[in-house]
Write an enzyme that holds these catalytic residues in place. Sequence first.
Site, PDB file in Angstrom:
ATOM      1  N   SER A 236     -83.316   7.399  -4.954  1.00 13.87           N
ATOM      2  CA  SER A 236     -84.494   7.943  -4.362  1.00 13.87           C
ATOM      3  C   SER A 236     -84.983   6.520  -3.677  1.00 13.87           C
ATOM      4  CB  SER A 236     -85.511   8.463  -5.022  1.00 13.87           C
ATOM      5  OG  SER A 236     -85.089   9.294  -5.903  1.00 13.87           O
ATOM      6  N   SER A 274     -81.378  12.589  -3.624  1.00 13.49           N
ATOM      7  CA  SER A 274     -82.302  11.467  -3.241  1.00 13.49           C
ATOM      8  C   SER A 274     -83.660  11.878  -2.852  1.00 13.49           C
ATOM      9  CB  SER A 274     -81.601  10.528  -2.224  1.00 13.49           C
ATOM     10  OG  SER A 274     -82.364   9.365  -2.002  1.00 13.49           O
ATOM     11  N   GLU A 276     -86.764  11.102  -1.323  1.00 12.23           N
ATOM     12  CA  GLU A 276     -87.684  10.436  -0.369  1.00 12.23           C
ATOM     13  C   GLU A 276     -89.021  10.755  -0.237  1.00 12.23           C
ATOM     14  OE1 GLU A 276     -83.357   9.726   0.051  1.00 12.23           O
ATOM     15  OE2 GLU A 276     -84.292  11.445   0.467  1.00 12.23           O
TER      16      GLU A 276
END
Length: 354
Positions: A236, A274, A276
């Site tokens: 991340s 991931s 963000e």
Amino acid sequence: MFNQKRIRDYGVEIGQLETGTRNAITDVEGVSVGHVTLSHNEMQTGVTAILPHQGNIFKEKLIASSHVINGFGKTTGTIQIKELGTLESPILLTNTLSVGVTADTVIDYMLKENPEIGRTTGTVNTIVGECNDMFLNDIRAKFVKPEHVLQALENTASEFQEGTVGAGTGMLCYSLKGGIGSASRRIEMNHGTYTIGVLVLSNFGILSDLLIKGKAVGQELKTAIQESYKEEDKGSVMIIVATDLPVSERQLNRIIKRSVTGLSRTGSIITNGSGEIVIGFSTATKIPHDKPEKCMAVPQIHEEDMDLAFRAVGEATEEAVLNSLVTAEAVSGRDGNERPAFKDLIEKFGISLK
């Protein structure tokens, strides 16, 4: 900062705009950063604290916004930021399973500073962001304790380390060691000179995707290593954007969304696993907690000024990610898992970044 070799020291200048004095988020006046690093064997984690200004943030709130690029993350407090458009606490970063203890400690910190909370006024909205450092850190051990959170909060400064420190201690970036990185940009407008600063907690990407100013350095490095190198992007990135630009919450949201252009220029494709998350604030206007007698005036730039801010946040995000990579040190952690330092590999294989 702290005599660390950053991306510009390799002869790589990112973007077109001028940097601030430190080329860091703390170029925005009043912003300070503190770390607590917990690094020993299977313990590879920590806490990073960002103070948005040096006054009482609960009594003098700031215009703020948050944006989810990909929502594989576990933040606290972003719902209220999205609804009210204000920030009323420090911003803390840590590992995924330490969000709870971090948020609880920040609450205690805010209660001590503001005895009216929960008595004569409402409660407090605390902001904690995270990335998963389980590859290098025994995340189940939950090493982060209240005293570590308080130490980070109480020892912030305008000069701070990057790379393998604080919340970034156990993080990866492009399959190598990642962590904390920062950068800033100055923007000139006809009504003043302003700063946009970015701090990232980088924990994403695979080596073969890494780009530095358009050059496929990651692919070149992967070829040079000539061995099987695990590339699995389940990380991340937390992006914290600070500015002294006078903006509305809506304008700030438009600005922080453009941080994704900086991520993409380093090679990120924003994978499924991931997360963000972007959190931004402006120090230009302080919003009093207690209702004033008169209507509030909140200055804001014209929409035609926005393109400069869009460019600035993209450039600063790109450079912050690269700084997190080049300043990081090699780490050996949980179960003997290791991640090398980017700077060691490019020196070993003689790879130029230009």
